[in-house]
Design a protein around this motif. Structure first.
Motif, short mmCIF file in Angstrom:
data_model
loop_
_atom_site.label_atom_id
_atom_site.label_comp_id
_atom_site.label_asym_id
_atom_site.label_seq_id
_atom_site.Cartn_x
_atom_site.Cartn_y
_atom_site.Cartn_z
N UNK A 188 -10.44 -23.04 -0.28
CA UNK A 188 -9.09 -23.46 -0.68
C UNK A 188 -9.11 -24.61 -1.68
N UNK A 189 -10.31 -24.92 -2.18
CA UNK A 189 -10.49 -25.97 -3.20
C UNK A 189 -9.92 -27.30 -2.73
N UNK A 190 -10.30 -27.66 -1.52
CA UNK A 190 -9.83 -28.91 -0.91
C UNK A 190 -11.02 -29.85 -0.74
N UNK A 191 -10.87 -31.09 -1.19
CA UNK A 191 -11.90 -32.11 -0.98
C UNK A 191 -11.80 -32.64 0.45
N UNK A 192 -12.96 -33.01 1.00
CA UNK A 192 -12.98 -33.49 2.38
C UNK A 192 -12.08 -34.71 2.57
N UNK A 193 -11.99 -35.56 1.55
CA UNK A 193 -11.16 -36.76 1.66
C UNK A 193 -9.69 -36.48 1.88
N UNK A 194 -9.25 -35.28 1.50
CA UNK A 194 -7.83 -34.93 1.68
C UNK A 194 -7.46 -34.87 3.15
N UNK A 195 -8.45 -34.66 4.03
CA UNK A 195 -8.18 -34.59 5.46
C UNK A 195 -7.94 -35.97 6.07
N UNK A 196 -8.20 -37.03 5.30
CA UNK A 196 -7.98 -38.38 5.79
C UNK A 196 -6.73 -39.02 5.17
N UNK A 197 -5.97 -38.21 4.45
CA UNK A 197 -4.73 -38.71 3.84
C UNK A 197 -3.65 -38.87 4.91
#
Length: 286
Positions: A188-197
């Motif tokens: 899904x072209x998601x960076x791991x850091x996006x899960x900590x937003x």
């Protein structure tokens, strides 16, 4: 029950309420064993929360391995959970291997390594969650599991774990853990850091949507495998079907997976478990 089992009962009621509820549907003779099993799982799962660095966690996990193998460094009888689970293993003639494998799998929790793939996550959930359902079923039935029951436990445990992990993304982010598989993020072209937003973008919602979809698929496979199963094992699956409450929540407009959510109320969970018990009884009777 002995004081050790009384302690475990209160411990499970506090840290895994739905599993505690499920034991009330089990025969009185099986309840102490189930409570000891669930207390053991809670004790191992909480180690990451109790340590600041991996090494103290490794030491705690090794203590449990030693306790189960009989080479403990100290009197395990002073630990009420260890005392109860060892008595349960002996009474119900359970193999110690699934307990040791669960401990080994939980070593992943101590570090901040990303979960490599969906297959890796399914394996992790099989060792930590599916094995627990299987052991509970064996306590209830008093016999080894056949292929049908093993399949139901395997799928049910993964469904339960997947839903739980998606429900606790905010907690994982705060502890710098990443259970969402790398291959799912990449898809899904998601960076791991996006899960900590603080809030989810379209990519994160797509990732959570895929993971919830996998959980639903495993739950359906579990449900199919429970047709005609020995009704004695059904209480082992009652916690599994609590994931339906999360599915309902995740399907609501405005659902935010990156917010800390305590989930359904105790009353709602009690009602849903009673409803699930009726549904599972119908499956078993087919």
């Amino acid at each position: 029950m002995s004081q050790a089992f009384d302690y475990c009962n209160d411990f499970v009621k506090r840290f895994s309420y739905e599993r505690y509820l499920s034991t009330l549907y089990a025969p009185l003779s099986a309840r102490p064993g189930l409570i000891a099993l669930y207390a053991f799982a809670c004790e191992i799962a909480r180690i990451r929360e109790l340590v600041n660095e991996p090494m103290p966690g490794e030491i705690r996990l090794q203590w449990w391995v030693d306790a189960l193998s009989g080479t403990d460094h100290g009197d395990v009888r002073h630990n009420p959970v260890a005392q109860a689970v060892l008595e349960t293993i002996e009474q119900h003639k359970l193999s110690r291997e699934p307990f040791v494998n669960l401990i080994s799998a939980r070593r992943f929790d101590l570090y901040s390594d990303p979960m490599p793939s969906l297959n890796d996550l399914e394996g992790y959930c099989g060792e930590t969650s599916s094995a627990l359902v299987l052991l509970a079923a064996m306590i209830l039935s008093g016999a080894p599991a056949d292929r049908q029951l093993s399949d139901a436990c395997g799928h049910g445990g993964v469904a339960y774990a997947f839903a739980g992990l998606m429900q606790t993304l905010a907690w994982q982010g705060a502890r710098h853990q990443q259970f969402v598989p790398v291959d799912v993020l990449e898809r899904h072209r998601v960076e791991a850091g996006a899960l900590q937003a603080k809030s989810s973008d379209a990519g994160v919602l797509a990732v959570v949507g895929e993971m919830v979809g996998h959980s639903k698929t495993h739950l359906l496979s579990c449900e199919n495998a429970l047709e005609g199963v020995d009704p004695a094992v059904l209480p082992a699956f009652l916690p599994v079907f609590q994931v339906e409450l999360f599915f309902k929540e995740a399907g609501r407009k405005g659902f935010e997976p990156l917010e800390i959510n305590s989930g359904a109320s105790h009353i709602h969970r009690m009602w849903h478990m009673w409803r699930s018990s009726r549904q599972l009884a119908k499956l078993s009777a087919k």
